[in-house]
Design a protein around this motif. Sequence first.
Motif: not given
Length: 585
Positions: A323-331
């Motif tokens: 998800g691009g920048a949304r992937g920071f949610a995994h952190i």
Amino acid sequence: MARIEDALRQNPVFATLGRIGLARLSRQCTLQRIAGGEVLYRQGSPGDGLYLVAHGRLRAERETERGIEVVRELRSGEMMGGLSLMAGEAHRATLRAVRDSEVLHLPEAAVERLLYRHPTFGREAMRRWLQAVLYAPQRRVGDERRSARTLAVVPAHEGAPVEVVADHLIKSLAERDSVVRTDGQCLDGPGLQRRCDGDLTSAEGVELLDGLESDYRFVVYMARRNDDDWCGRCLRQADRFIVVASSGVAARPSSLSERMGRLEGRAEPEVVIVGAGASDRLAWRALYGARMHHRVEVGDRAAFDRMVRLLTGEAIGLALGGGGARGFAHIGLLRAMDRLGLRADLIIGTSMGALVGALYGVGHDADATRAIAHDMFVARNLLNDFTLPRVSLIRARRARLHLEHLFGQTRIEEMRGYFACMTTNLTRACPELHDNGQLAHWLVASMSVPGVAPPIIYNGDVLVDGGVLTPVPSNALADLGRGPVIASDVSADENFGVRRGESVGEAAERINIFKLLYRTATLSTRDELEARAARTDLYLRMPVAGTAMFDWEHFDDIIARATAHAERELENWLENADQDSAPTA
């Protein structure tokens, strides 16, 4: 005859017959011994009676258009064949022995007499058969492993440290339930006085071994040689094979690999490599047909505990979507897991999820993963090397070089826990899972959004972002069957359209080329989302609405929102961990 009666009593339906009824029925049954891998009956064959598992483990398999599907597993006291017999239809599945088993067969004529003389038996039997077909709970991820009772620890070569592995194994298993170990002559285990009862391969010894499974939750069979009769018995009795090798020893064909090569349809092998020296893990896996290996060192309790979780279906797996920048949610998810004392033993990631999972997988905690991601995407913005579009909008050269510097020569199969990333093979129109090879190379491929970043050419095939066909790799993780699956979906429920009366040009700020390309490359339907969620224990829809693919400036806000959301949902999930549902949060 007494053995047949004892087997009948294990099933509550037959318990309604009483002592005289059981005695009469036992004379009409035959006791069949079937070797591991052998088929009792095949899908499509006519129903010819009832089958009751007296001892061992059998698997009902159904052949479908997608391949072989495991319907259910049967343990001592469980019954099959009833509905086929009553309906006059062919068997709907193949029944195969996973290991050496004993099965009672009650022929059709005897079943008819039984139903006539004991109508109570008929009602109870029919109720249970219908429940098994119509109301049986959905098989949970890892059920097959959670039900494993017997494990065979066998040496891949002369001098392999099987005793070291068995010692650690029973210590870890003892924290879960009762466990006993046998080496063909002696029995021992935590809190047990060592008993040596002679040759356990004799007829009397076989009966003793059969009884161990009634007395203990786990039985560990240990062989010191890989070419004797006892090793053969270990393999025939096991739900799981654990092949032990020393690091530094080359993988070469042996009597054990030849034996196991003939064990089609039986238990799944695992390779355990002991020691810190160099070892060709992939060669060992290929030699024994193992999908996974474990690298442990003497005294490393954490590594052995992780191995046991993977063996018994208790390992937590993370499926991290793209998800691009949304992937920071995994952190944020990783940070929430750290706070709750949860550790992932398996990670499969797509695109940004692959990068976050890889950082965590090589040993970085959530805070260190955040710092590296911030440096890469916010401080330096390594994806801003735009180019004249031919196959992509950016070169991605800076990002690729940074990943190669970050991970060096690390190979995926050398990582401590299991890690894999997904790509999409445009040439063959299929998803591909990569659980070996150069980590940096496959991360670049997994993050190559079509039209945004250049594709990867590998063996003549064109590979791009895994999110094209696998937005959230929950199915790939569930297929491993190693335990609970937690999926982190960072796709946003956004309105991708134009307002009434608005032209595309007027909406260009909201629908720019990056959003258009990413939306096209990662489009999935509501049905596909529900299908992904169905095979998880916890499906997290992360709070990422309003964040676009390159919105790096939302970095800390995304992580903060995701941490709070994930922590709340994980706490709820842990409170209801014994339930069979797979909630979508």
